[in-house]
Design a protein around this motif. Structure first.
Motif, short mmCIF file in Angstrom:
data_model
loop_
_atom_site.label_atom_id
_atom_site.label_comp_id
_atom_site.label_asym_id
_atom_site.label_seq_id
_atom_site.Cartn_x
_atom_site.Cartn_y
_atom_site.Cartn_z
N UNK A 192 0.82 -1.22 0.00
CA UNK A 192 0.00 0.00 0.00
C UNK A 192 0.86 1.27 0.00
N UNK A 193 1.96 1.23 0.73
CA UNK A 193 2.78 2.44 0.91
C UNK A 193 3.96 2.51 -0.05
N UNK A 194 4.14 1.51 -0.90
CA UNK A 194 5.29 1.50 -1.82
C UNK A 194 5.28 2.71 -2.74
N UNK A 195 6.32 3.53 -2.71
CA UNK A 195 6.38 4.69 -3.60
C UNK A 195 6.36 4.30 -5.08
N UNK A 378 10.24 -2.01 -14.89
CA UNK A 378 10.34 -3.47 -14.97
C UNK A 378 10.49 -4.13 -13.60
N UNK A 379 10.92 -3.37 -12.59
CA UNK A 379 11.11 -3.97 -11.27
C UNK A 379 9.80 -4.16 -10.51
N UNK A 380 8.70 -3.61 -10.99
CA UNK A 380 7.44 -3.64 -10.25
C UNK A 380 7.00 -5.05 -9.83
N UNK A 381 7.13 -6.08 -10.69
CA UNK A 381 6.70 -7.41 -10.25
C UNK A 381 7.45 -7.97 -9.04
N UNK A 382 8.65 -7.45 -8.76
CA UNK A 382 9.38 -7.99 -7.61
C UNK A 382 9.34 -7.05 -6.40
N UNK A 383 8.51 -5.99 -6.46
CA UNK A 383 8.34 -5.11 -5.30
C UNK A 383 7.76 -5.90 -4.14
N UNK A 384 6.76 -6.75 -4.42
CA UNK A 384 6.19 -7.57 -3.36
C UNK A 384 7.26 -8.48 -2.75
N UNK A 385 8.14 -9.00 -3.59
CA UNK A 385 9.24 -9.85 -3.11
C UNK A 385 10.13 -9.08 -2.13
N UNK A 386 10.45 -7.85 -2.47
CA UNK A 386 11.30 -7.03 -1.59
C UNK A 386 10.64 -6.83 -0.24
N UNK A 387 9.31 -6.60 -0.23
CA UNK A 387 8.62 -6.40 1.05
C UNK A 387 8.42 -7.71 1.79
N UNK A 388 8.37 -8.82 1.07
CA UNK A 388 8.35 -10.13 1.74
C UNK A 388 9.65 -10.33 2.51
N UNK A 389 10.78 -10.01 1.88
CA UNK A 389 12.08 -10.15 2.54
C UNK A 389 12.17 -9.20 3.73
N UNK A 390 11.72 -7.96 3.53
CA UNK A 390 11.72 -6.97 4.62
C UNK A 390 10.89 -7.49 5.80
#
Length: 407
Positions: A192-195, A378-390
């Motif tokens: 929700x808060x991802x810039x 192009x990085x948008x599909x892995x934004x969720x992945x980054x927040x999963x790791x976080x």
């Protein structure tokens, strides 16, 4: 009455009430778009949509985190809505032109879609099949409607990300059971808060819709609803043919299937080498790095062009360092973090292959360090992945802190 019958009797009225929320909200939005001035209509419509979705969807049992995420989303969308034009590139120009050409001719639009999908194949009508009904519903060509539509898709993406993670969270034995709601809540907050999500969902771009549909397919796959998974995945691949790759990458993480992930990465490496040679193979490493750091936060122009997305990239760099330290020091975290790293690299292989084709179509020579496309997008599909790791790292460290305090 059996347990199943009781569950159905409760679920059905709840779903009906949720649909009523949407219907009433849309009617209110339509009224404001018709009669209010542009800024007021956008603000009120966005507020109504956010409240409706906050009520209609089921969220993790961490209401303060979720509510704060919604506040960030609303204020962020207002900021972007008032400070930027949704038409930011060539794709956005085409989608906007498509809307203006067909807004008053529904039958003509159906003929246009039929022609493009059957006779003169093009993927451009695919996004229109989703946003054009939204425009017909409101009866307006206000370009801000696309921002409201993309906001609905973004919140729905957060919902599917929550459902997907909740359905397999019990397999994360290294996370304290009392902290598992925190894990899913932090993922929802991140989406929700991802810039980056906020920026691109404020444009006339298809990316947020594509990712939302892919996560809907992912959730169906996790729940073993294979027929509907195939149907929804087919729709997602109309947007981007390689959507299936990162969707399966997430699935292998959720199922903790190291074997399938490794086999997929080997296949992707072989494909990149076959298509691009050793140069492309080396460029996959650059692509993986760009997926983390784009837009590069130490370039002032990126702060001007992509706003707070540069701050997110800076946080991603810090997160990568934390994840590496955790991987090296805590054995029980290695499988999850390795799966996430392989998923990132799997997608980097896809991005490299797509970039090679894009550069070739543009008549440019392919060389070392060239990725060939806008990596910020192009990085948008892995934004969720980054927040999963976080979320994983933070939840794991919080569990360790509590354990030590009790000792």
């Amino acid at each position: 009455m059996s347990t199943i019958e009781l569950k159905r009797s409760v679920t059905t009225p709840v779903k009906i009430i949720n649909y009523l929320y949407f219907a009433i909200g849309f009617l209110l939005i339509e009224r404001f778009l018709f009669k209010g001035d542009g800024d007021t209509a956008y603000f009120v419509s966005l507020l109504i949509v956010s409240v409706i979705l906050l009520i209609a969807y089921k969220w993790p049992a961490k209401p303060y985190i979720i509510f704060f995420g919604f506040l960030v989303l609303v204020f962020g969308k207002i900021y972007y809505g008032f400070s930027m034009d949704p038409i930011v590139g060539s794709d956005e120009i085409r989608y906007h032109a498509q809307m203006l050409a067909q807004i008053n001719d529904f039958n003509g639009y159906l003929d246009y879609v039929k022609d493009k999908l059957t006779l003169n194949y093009s993927i451009y009508p695919s996004f229109g099949m989703f946003f054009m009904p939204f425009y017909y519903l409101f009866g307006s060509d206000n370009r801000m409607i696309i921002v409201i539509f993309n906001t609905v898709m973004l919140v729905s993406l957060a919902q599917f990300a929550f459902k997907a993670n909740r359905s397999i969270i019990e397999e994360y034995s290294e996370i304290n059971s009392k902290d598992k709601n925190l894990y899913t809540a932090l993922i929802v907050f991140g989406v929700l808060a991802s810039p980056s999500f906020m920026y691109w969902s404020s444009t006339f771009a298809k990316d947020i819709t594509n990712i939302c549909i892919s996560f809907a397919a992912l959730y169906l796959l996790i729940k073993k609803k294979y027929f509907w998974f195939i149907v929804v995945m087919f729709v997602a691949t109309i947007f981007r043919p390689y959507t299936i790759v990162f969707t399966l990458g997430y699935y292998f993480i959720y199922k903790r299937s190291m074997k399938m992930m490794v086999l997929s990465v080997i296949g992707a490496i072989a494909l990149v080498f076959y298509k691009t040679g050793i140069t492309g193979l080396i460029n996959t490493v650059f692509s993986a790095a760009y997926l983390v750091v784009a837009p590069f936060p130490f370039n002032y122009d990126n702060w001007v062009n992509y706003r707070l997305s540069s701050l997110e990239s800076l946080l991603s760099i810090i997160l990568t360092v934390v994840a590496i330290l955790l991987f090296l020091s805590r054995k029980e975290t290695r499988k999850f973090l390795m799966l996430c790293a392989l998923c990132l690299y799997l997608y980097a292989c896809v991005v490299t292959a797509v970039g090679h084709v894009a550069l070739g179509n543009a008549g440019m020579n392919y060389g070392l360090g060239m990725v060939g496309d806008n990596m910020t997008r192009k990085k948008l599909p892995i934004i969720v992945l980054l927040y999963m790791v976080f979320s994983y790292c933070l939840t794991y460290m919080e569990g360790n802190r509590k354990a030590k305090s009790k000792a």
